[in-house]
Design a protein around this motif. Structure first.
Motif, PDB file in Angstrom:
ATOM      1  N   ALA A   1       0.839  -1.208   0.000  1.00  0.00           N
ATOM      2  CA  ALA A   1       0.000   0.000   0.000  1.00  0.00           C
ATOM      3  C   ALA A   1       0.870   1.251   0.000  1.00  0.00           C
ATOM      4  N   ALA A   2       2.046   1.161   0.634  1.00  0.00           N
ATOM      5  CA  ALA A   2       2.944   2.325   0.692  1.00  0.00           C
ATOM      6  C   ALA A   2       3.511   2.675  -0.683  1.00  0.00           C
ATOM      7  N   LEU A   3       3.411   1.740  -1.638  1.00  0.00           N
ATOM      8  CA  LEU A   3       3.916   2.021  -2.988  1.00  0.00           C
ATOM      9  C   LEU A   3       2.877   2.741  -3.848  1.00  0.00           C
ATOM     10  N   LEU A   4       1.643   2.783  -3.344  1.00  0.00           N
ATOM     11  CA  LEU A   4       0.586   3.420  -4.131  1.00  0.00           C
ATOM     12  C   LEU A   4       0.662   4.927  -3.946  1.00  0.00           C
ATOM     13  N   PRO A   5       0.353   5.694  -5.013  1.00  0.00           N
ATOM     14  CA  PRO A   5       0.427   7.156  -4.911  1.00  0.00           C
ATOM     15  C   PRO A   5      -0.361   7.661  -3.713  1.00  0.00           C
ATOM     16  N   ASN A   6       0.190   8.617  -3.007  1.00  0.00           N
ATOM     17  CA  ASN A   6      -0.378   9.078  -1.742  1.00  0.00           C
ATOM     18  C   ASN A   6       0.099  10.505  -1.505  1.00  0.00           C
ATOM     19  N   ALA A   7      -0.617  11.227  -0.633  1.00  0.00           N
ATOM     20  CA  ALA A   7      -0.241  12.628  -0.383  1.00  0.00           C
ATOM     21  C   ALA A   7       0.756  12.725   0.770  1.00  0.00           C
ATOM     22  N   LYS A   8       1.733  11.837   0.814  1.00  0.00           N
ATOM     23  CA  LYS A   8       2.718  11.815   1.901  1.00  0.00           C
ATOM     24  C   LYS A   8       4.113  11.677   1.288  1.00  0.00           C
ATOM     25  N   PRO A   9       5.166  11.861   2.097  1.00  0.00           N
ATOM     26  CA  PRO A   9       6.503  11.614   1.545  1.00  0.00           C
ATOM     27  C   PRO A   9       6.621  10.160   1.098  1.00  0.00           C
ATOM     28  N   PRO A  10       7.302   9.868   0.004  1.00  0.00           N
ATOM     29  CA  PRO A  10       7.978  10.810  -0.876  1.00  0.00           C
ATOM     30  C   PRO A  10       7.112  11.275  -2.042  1.00  0.00           C
ATOM     31  N   PHE A  11       5.841  10.835  -2.086  1.00  0.00           N
ATOM     32  CA  PHE A  11       5.027  11.199  -3.260  1.00  0.00           C
ATOM     33  C   PHE A  11       4.691  12.685  -3.298  1.00  0.00           C
ATOM     34  N   ASN A  12       4.723  13.353  -2.116  1.00  0.00           N
ATOM     35  CA  ASN A  12       4.443  14.792  -2.177  1.00  0.00           C
ATOM     36  C   ASN A  12       5.612  15.563  -2.802  1.00  0.00           C
ATOM     37  N   ALA A  13       6.686  14.843  -3.135  1.00  0.00           N
ATOM     38  CA  ALA A  13       7.777  15.479  -3.877  1.00  0.00           C
ATOM     39  C   ALA A  13       7.817  14.973  -5.320  1.00  0.00           C
ATOM     40  N   TRP A  14       6.806  14.280  -5.745  1.00  0.00           N
ATOM     41  CA  TRP A  14       6.819  13.679  -7.089  1.00  0.00           C
ATOM     42  C   TRP A  14       5.808  14.413  -7.962  1.00  0.00           C
ATOM     43  N   SER A  15       6.179  14.745  -9.157  1.00  0.00           N
ATOM     44  CA  SER A  15       5.354  15.655  -9.952  1.00  0.00           C
ATOM     45  C   SER A  15       4.501  14.980 -11.017  1.00  0.00           C
TER      46      SER A  15
END
Ligand SMILES: Cc1cc2nc3c(=O)[nH]c(=O)nc-3n(C[C@H](O)[C@H](O)[C@H](O)COP(=O)(O)O)c2cc1C
Length: 529
Positions: free
Chosen positions: A342-356
């Motif tokens: 589940a942590a690999l799924l896009p999410n509004a947390k680090p590190p995805f909040n740094a991914w564009s």
């Protein structure tokens, strides 16, 4: 080669490891001439950062909800923590007369091609200018001073790669590993920022030639030609107390008109015996121009909470690559496995909040030992909309049986896949003795045809996912290892893929690690005391 996309596809094809032949690399290694993993610039003033090792109270599980804790002030102490938790040393290892440093960010072959720069316009923090971080010394080197300007009070971080460091050992395939490392580095920075309550914003619009100018990488006279750095990413640090204004690249041009540069890069190797010209050639084709800003924002996703009570800084510092797994370990608990996926799924947390950008990479899993799950080959789509396309691209023999978990997850075929996993990952037992290993399958040809530089972006995304797995594994009392060595087309063959619409760009493995008792572990920064 007619187009940049053709050149990139050619590079990719040529640097595949095949079952009967590895990609071109050096025939022998002169270990005495290994490139220095620590770059220093001679002739710069330095800024010593406060002593590293400060433990932060934020728990790893709290990073799931970044808005819930307040941010730390931006001062030299906290800047030091940010750099330490992303790029600083985490330990020294010793075996007989050999001693080598490990860092909070992993790197293929521990060669560390990534270099880190700050661009500071915050007079209260540092004299405005450009700084290079030396992880060994935990200090900054002032490469450039801005003069006579009204400063905007911001902090930017730029990443670059020294391809030579990686090519020295891995030859032509090295460029791929440098890009993986950048993805890991971006995620490491994002997690470290999260520990301080800050967020990292990847400025997707910036072009490579801008980054080269801003970081001083285009100052040919400051570098040995074969040890030059290639620009990769440029990010801004944002703070909850301050709403970031839109980024305007041209605001920097004034600073650089009146800037004073200092220092020259010290030589990394005395000889450059093998040369890999295809890396320079394809790097030119992979250069990113300025583009429209993209800020893809994932929805907030609530993750299963288990074993997340260690502080984030502790987990970051203890992260290591497993070199061997216990092939007879108890199965991994299903709750821990679910959390990791589940942590690999896009999410509004680090590190995805740094991914564009939207997800382009999906996960094929070789499940060996997970409680309550049949061993076999599985698929985790990271964007459910891709499932139809993946189904039609994959072998028609697959069952596509949905597994009952809170996200989309499919069993493709059941059975013991340990031998297959090991063989496909260059015969490495770490892929078969673990609880599970996996391949990261990227939407390939379309991305390259759209913009050749996205080739790099696909590897960054894979590296970012790898960094998530490293930390999630530590949080669950397990350990992970990135796997850059795998037989590309053999992996595609197992999946039934017939063309380059999808390509496997990175492998990873997670399980109960066996420690090598012969190695001594020494503290990271005793040499600074
Ligand atoms: C992109 C990448 C590829 C890697 N490939 C392999 C691999 O194929 N086999 C392996 O045993 N370790 C691999 N590693 C692990 C590195 O060797 C490890 O990160 C490095 O030695 C530093 O050790 P640390 O991760 O414990 O800090 C890889 C790591 C990265 C980041």
């Amino acid at each position: 080669m007619s187009t940049p996309a053709d050149a990139v596809i050619h590079y990719h094809q040529r640097t595949k490891h095949q079952l009967n032949a590895y990609a071109k690399g050096p025939e022998s290694l002169d270990w005495d001439d290994q490139p220095n993993p620590f770059r220093r610039f001679a002739g710069c003033e330095t800024v010593v950062l406060p002593m590293p090792g400060v433990e932060l109270a934020v728990l790893f599980g709290e990073l799931d909800q970044p808005v819930k804790f307040s941010d730390k002030p931006l001062n030299l102490q906290n800047l030091g923590v940010l750099l330490e938790l992303s790029f600083g040393l985490s330990a020294w290892k010793q075996f007989g007369p050999d001693r080598w440093a490990l860092r909070c960010n992993p790197s293929s072959g521990n060669l560390h091609p990534t270099e880190v720069y700050l661009l500071c316009t915050d007079e209260g923090l540092l004299r405005p200018g450009v700084y290079h971080y030396v992880s060994h010394d935990h200090r900054l080197e002032r490469r450039c001073q801005f003069i006579d300007k009204a400063f905007s009070g911001e902090l930017y971080i730029g990443l670059s790669s020294i391809h030579w460091r990686e090519a020295w050992k891995y030859g032509e395939r090295a460029l791929r590993y440098c890009q993986h490392d950048i993805g890991h580095a971006l995620a490491a920075l994002s997690y470290a920022a999260g520990c301080l309550g800050w967020t990292l914003e990847l400025l997707s619009e910036v072009g490579d030639s801008d980054i080269a100018t801003w970081l001083g990488l285009d100052r040919a006279e400051d570098f040995i030609e074969l040890e030059r750095e290639t620009p990769d990413l440029f990010c801004r640090l944002n703070f909850a107390t301050q709403k970031p204004a839109a980024f305007v690249a041209d605001t920097f041009s004034g600073f650089f008109q009146h800037a004073q540069w200092f220092g020259t890069a010290e030589r990394l190797s005395s000889r450059h015996f093998y040369r890999w010209p295809i890396i320079d050639e394809v790097t030119q084709q992979l250069s990113k121009p300025r583009t429209e800003p993209e800020r893809w924002q994932a929805q907030s996703l609530s993750l299963p909470v288990s074993h997340l009570h260690s502080t984030a800084s502790q987990l970051i510092r203890q992260r290591r690559s497993a070199q061997q797994f216990n092939g007879k370990a108890e199965p991994l608990a299903l709750t821990d496995f679910q959390r990791m996926l589940a942590a690999l799924l896009p999410n509004a947390k680090p590190p995805f909040n740094a991914w564009s950008w939207s997800p382009q990479v999906h996960i094929v899993l070789f499940v060996h030992r997970v409680a309550g799950l049949e061993p076999g080959l599985y698929l985790l789509p990271r964007d459910p909309q891709a499932v139809t396309e993946l189904k039609s691209a994959f072998s028609t023999d697959f069952a596509w049986q949905p597994v009952e978990v809170p996200f989309e997850f499919y069993l493709l075929t059941s059975g013991n896949v340990r031998q297959a996993a090991k063989t496909l990952s260059c015969h490495q037992p770490i892929a078969s003795d673990s609880a599970f290993s996996l391949g990261m399958l990227a939407r390939f040809a379309d991305n390259i045809a759209a913009e050749a530089w996205r080739y790099r972006r696909l590897f960054w995304e894979c590296g970012l996912l790898g960094q998530i797995l490293y930390l999630e594994a530590e949080a669950a009392g397990m350990r992970g290892t990135g796997i850059g060595c795998y037989f590309d087309d053999a992996v595609h063959g197992v999946l039934g893929l017939r063309d380059d619409t999808w390509q496997s760009l990175y492998h990873f493995t997670v399980g109960e690690s066996l420690e090598d008792k012969r190695l001594q572990t020494l503290p990271a920064y005793a040499h600074l005391c």
